[in-house]
Design a protein around this motif. Structure first.
Motif, PDB file in Angstrom:
ATOM      1  N   ALA A 148       0.840  -1.208   0.000  1.00 47.14           N
ATOM      2  CA  ALA A 148       0.000   0.000   0.000  1.00 47.14           C
ATOM      3  C   ALA A 148       0.874   1.257   0.000  1.00 47.14           C
ATOM      4  CB  ALA A 148      -0.938   0.000   1.203  1.00 47.14           C
ATOM      5  N   TYR A 149       1.964   1.234   0.762  1.00 50.39           N
ATOM      6  CA  TYR A 149       2.881   2.374   0.768  1.00 50.39           C
ATOM      7  C   TYR A 149       3.438   2.617  -0.631  1.00 50.39           C
ATOM      8  CZ  TYR A 149       7.125   4.989   0.805  1.00 50.39           C
ATOM      9  OH  TYR A 149       8.085   5.903   0.446  1.00 50.39           O
ATOM     10  N   GLN A 150       3.904   1.563  -1.283  1.00 51.21           N
ATOM     11  CA  GLN A 150       4.487   1.713  -2.616  1.00 51.21           C
ATOM     12  C   GLN A 150       3.463   2.276  -3.605  1.00 51.21           C
ATOM     13  OE1 GLN A 150       6.052  -2.196  -3.374  1.00 51.21           O
ATOM     14  NE2 GLN A 150       7.859  -1.853  -2.120  1.00 51.21           N
ATOM     15  N   ASN A 151       2.227   1.806  -3.525  1.00 51.84           N
ATOM     16  CA  ASN A 151       1.172   2.330  -4.401  1.00 51.84           C
ATOM     17  C   ASN A 151       0.895   3.798  -4.089  1.00 51.84           C
ATOM     18  OD1 ASN A 151       0.831  -0.110  -5.749  1.00 51.84           O
ATOM     19  ND2 ASN A 151      -0.774  -0.801  -4.369  1.00 51.84           N
ATOM     20  N   TYR A 152       0.846   4.124  -2.804  1.00 50.51           N
ATOM     21  CA  TYR A 152       0.623   5.514  -2.398  1.00 50.51           C
ATOM     22  C   TYR A 152       1.754   6.411  -2.900  1.00 50.51           C
ATOM     23  CZ  TYR A 152       0.769   9.718   0.394  1.00 50.51           C
ATOM     24  OH  TYR A 152       0.865  11.027   0.779  1.00 50.51           O
ATOM     25  N   GLN A 153       2.993   5.988  -2.659  1.00 48.06           N
ATOM     26  CA  GLN A 153       4.133   6.795  -3.072  1.00 48.06           C
ATOM     27  C   GLN A 153       4.085   7.069  -4.575  1.00 48.06           C
ATOM     28  OE1 GLN A 153       8.036   5.104  -3.611  1.00 48.06           O
ATOM     29  NE2 GLN A 153       8.981   6.807  -2.497  1.00 48.06           N
ATOM     30  N   HIS A 154       3.818   6.035  -5.353  1.00 52.50           N
ATOM     31  CA  HIS A 154       3.755   6.204  -6.804  1.00 52.50           C
ATOM     32  C   HIS A 154       2.662   7.201  -7.191  1.00 52.50           C
ATOM     33  CE1 HIS A 154       3.927   5.344 -11.069  1.00 52.50           C
ATOM     34  NE2 HIS A 154       2.621   5.165 -11.032  1.00 52.50           N
ATOM     35  N   ALA A 155       1.464   6.988  -6.673  1.00 51.63           N
ATOM     36  CA  ALA A 155       0.338   7.855  -7.035  1.00 51.63           C
ATOM     37  C   ALA A 155       0.547   9.284  -6.550  1.00 51.63           C
ATOM     38  CB  ALA A 155      -0.965   7.289  -6.463  1.00 51.63           C
ATOM     39  N   HIS A 156       0.994   9.429  -5.321  1.00 51.91           N
ATOM     40  CA  HIS A 156       1.162  10.757  -4.743  1.00 51.91           C
ATOM     41  C   HIS A 156       2.252  11.554  -5.465  1.00 51.91           C
ATOM     42  CE1 HIS A 156       1.012  13.895  -1.732  1.00 51.91           C
ATOM     43  NE2 HIS A 156       2.325  13.814  -1.612  1.00 51.91           N
ATOM     44  N   CYS A 157       3.393  10.932  -5.668  1.00 51.47           N
ATOM     45  CA  CYS A 157       4.505  11.654  -6.297  1.00 51.47           C
ATOM     46  C   CYS A 157       4.246  11.908  -7.779  1.00 51.47           C
ATOM     47  CB  CYS A 157       5.821  10.924  -6.056  1.00 51.47           C
ATOM     48  SG  CYS A 157       6.305  10.932  -4.307  1.00 51.47           S
ATOM     49  N   THR A 158       3.507  11.021  -8.438  1.00 57.16           N
ATOM     50  CA  THR A 158       3.101  11.282  -9.820  1.00 57.16           C
ATOM     51  C   THR A 158       2.209  12.515  -9.855  1.00 57.16           C
ATOM     52  OG1 THR A 158       3.302   8.962 -10.458  1.00 57.16           O
ATOM     53  CG2 THR A 158       1.871  10.343 -11.824  1.00 57.16           C
ATOM     54  N   TRP A 159       1.266  12.587  -8.927  1.00 56.86           N
ATOM     55  CA  TRP A 159       0.394  13.759  -8.849  1.00 56.86           C
ATOM     56  C   TRP A 159       1.213  15.029  -8.595  1.00 56.86           C
ATOM     57  CZ3 TRP A 159      -0.483  16.270  -3.973  1.00 56.86           C
ATOM     58  CH2 TRP A 159      -1.272  17.430  -4.095  1.00 56.86           C
ATOM     59  N   ILE A 160       2.166  14.975  -7.670  1.00 58.10           N
ATOM     60  CA  ILE A 160       3.013  16.141  -7.387  1.00 58.10           C
ATOM     61  C   ILE A 160       3.709  16.591  -8.669  1.00 58.10           C
ATOM     62  CG2 ILE A 160       5.112  16.909  -6.192  1.00 58.10           C
ATOM     63  CD1 ILE A 160       2.689  16.816  -4.348  1.00 58.10           C
ATOM     64  N   GLY A 161       4.279  15.651  -9.398  1.00 62.10           N
ATOM     65  CA  GLY A 161       4.945  16.003 -10.661  1.00 62.10           C
ATOM     66  C   GLY A 161       3.992  16.618 -11.663  1.00 62.10           C
ATOM     67  N   LYS A 162       2.813  16.040 -11.794  1.00 60.14           N
ATOM     68  CA  LYS A 162       1.824  16.555 -12.752  1.00 60.14           C
ATOM     69  C   LYS A 162       1.334  17.950 -12.361  1.00 60.14           C
ATOM     70  CE  LYS A 162       1.492  12.685 -15.146  1.00 60.14           C
ATOM     71  NZ  LYS A 162       2.484  12.497 -16.155  1.00 60.14           N
ATOM     72  N   SER A 163       1.375  18.258 -11.069  1.00 52.17           N
ATOM     73  CA  SER A 163       0.896  19.571 -10.634  1.00 52.17           C
ATOM     74  C   SER A 163       1.827  20.694 -11.087  1.00 52.17           C
ATOM     75  CB  SER A 163       0.739  19.606  -9.106  1.00 52.17           C
ATOM     76  OG  SER A 163       1.999  19.630  -8.464  1.00 52.17           O
ATOM     77  N   PHE A 164       3.002  20.333 -11.581  1.00 54.39           N
ATOM     78  CA  PHE A 164       3.940  21.329 -12.100  1.00 54.39           C
ATOM     79  C   PHE A 164       3.811  21.510 -13.613  1.00 54.39           C
ATOM     80  CE2 PHE A 164       5.638  20.816  -7.980  1.00 54.39           C
ATOM     81  CZ  PHE A 164       6.376  21.950  -7.706  1.00 54.39           C
ATOM     82  N   ALA A 165       2.827  20.850 -14.213  1.00 57.60           N
ATOM     83  CA  ALA A 165       2.509  21.003 -15.640  1.00 57.60           C
ATOM     84  C   ALA A 165       3.688  20.735 -16.564  1.00 57.60           C
ATOM     85  CB  ALA A 165       1.919  22.384 -15.915  1.00 57.60           C
ATOM     86  N   GLY A 166       4.473  19.729 -16.231  1.00 53.16           N
ATOM     87  CA  GLY A 166       5.561  19.317 -17.119  1.00 53.16           C
ATOM     88  C   GLY A 166       6.838  20.102 -16.926  1.00 53.16           C
ATOM     89  N   GLY A 167       7.797  19.797 -17.762  1.00 53.20           N
ATOM     90  CA  GLY A 167       9.083  20.478 -17.710  1.00 53.20           C
ATOM     91  C   GLY A 167       9.992  19.924 -16.631  1.00 53.20           C
ATOM     92  N   GLY A 168      11.130  20.568 -16.490  1.00 56.18           N
ATOM     93  CA  GLY A 168      12.142  20.137 -15.536  1.00 56.18           C
ATOM     94  C   GLY A 168      11.691  20.230 -14.093  1.00 56.18           C
ATOM     95  N   SER A 169      10.854  21.196 -13.791  1.00 59.46           N
ATOM     96  CA  SER A 169      10.371  21.348 -12.420  1.00 59.46           C
ATOM     97  C   SER A 169       9.523  20.164 -11.991  1.00 59.46           C
ATOM     98  CB  SER A 169       9.562  22.632 -12.269  1.00 59.46           C
ATOM     99  OG  SER A 169      10.392  23.755 -12.468  1.00 59.46           O
ATOM    100  N   ALA A 170       8.772  19.591 -12.924  1.00 53.36           N
ATOM    101  CA  ALA A 170       7.937  18.436 -12.611  1.00 53.36           C
ATOM    102  C   ALA A 170       8.803  17.250 -12.211  1.00 53.36           C
ATOM    103  CB  ALA A 170       7.059  18.088 -13.804  1.00 53.36           C
ATOM    104  N   GLU A 171       9.854  17.022 -12.955  1.00 53.17           N
ATOM    105  CA  GLU A 171      10.765  15.906 -12.662  1.00 53.17           C
ATOM    106  C   GLU A 171      11.437  16.100 -11.305  1.00 53.17           C
ATOM    107  OE1 GLU A 171      14.988  14.148 -14.324  1.00 53.17           O
ATOM    108  OE2 GLU A 171      13.706  15.226 -15.729  1.00 53.17           O
ATOM    109  N   VAL A 172      11.864  17.303 -11.036  1.00 55.97           N
ATOM    110  CA  VAL A 172      12.500  17.620  -9.753  1.00 55.97           C
ATOM    111  C   VAL A 172      11.515  17.400  -8.613  1.00 55.97           C
ATOM    112  CG1 VAL A 172      13.359  19.555  -8.349  1.00 55.97           C
ATOM    113  CG2 VAL A 172      14.238  19.193 -10.666  1.00 55.97           C
ATOM    114  N   ALA A 173      10.310  17.904  -8.758  1.00 56.15           N
ATOM    115  CA  ALA A 173       9.301  17.778  -7.700  1.00 56.15           C
ATOM    116  C   ALA A 173       8.959  16.318  -7.431  1.00 56.15           C
ATOM    117  CB  ALA A 173       8.052  18.558  -8.080  1.00 56.15           C
TER     118      ALA A 173
END
Length: 133
Positions: free
Chosen positions: A86-111
């Motif tokens: 469950a942690y691994q699924n959460y981490q993947h989903a949460h951090c993917t969302w964080i990246g997407k909230s930066f609308a792409g680019g280098g900042s998304a990858e960093v976030a």
């Protein structure tokens, strides 16, 4: 499991607790003047954060296996394995969302990478605090 192994696991978890409590958020730790330097810094932090989480999970898993053996009730280890998944699924989903909230680019990858580092550190810390009391 012998007492020697239990003590070794306890000390390993204690060491993880000390490290996790002193670690600032990854992006703060990697304060860099440009994106390339920031990405390089995060790339260096990521393997250690992941390894710390894996070490804490290994120690906790061994303790749960021992608990199930001692109590003759195989419930702790399956519950821990379910929590880890469950942690691994959460981490993947949460951090993917964080990246997407930066609308792409280098900042998304960093976030997204910083998110994974911070969550791995937090997971290692949580496991360490739970078993080292």
């Amino acid at each position: 499991m012998s007492m020697r192994i239990i003590f070794a696991l306890t000390f390993a978890l204690a060491a993880l607790t000390v490290q996790a409590e002193t670690s600032p958020p990854a992006q703060v730790e990697c304060q860099a003047s440009n994106q390339i330097a920031l990405k390089d810094c995060l790339a260096k932090l990521a393997p250690q954060a992941e390894q710390d989480r894996k070490n804490a999970e290994t120690a906790a898993r061994a303790m749960m296996k021992n608990l199930d053996r001692v109590t003759s009730r195989p419930k702790a280890l399956p519950a821990f394995n379910q929590a880890s998944k469950a942690y691994q699924n959460y981490q993947h989903a949460h951090c993917t969302w964080i990246g997407k909230s930066f609308a792409g680019g280098g900042s998304a990858e960093v976030a997204e990478r910083a998110c994974r580092i911070d969550l791995d550190r937090a997971r290692a810390d949580e496991l360490s605090r739970f078993y080292v009391q």
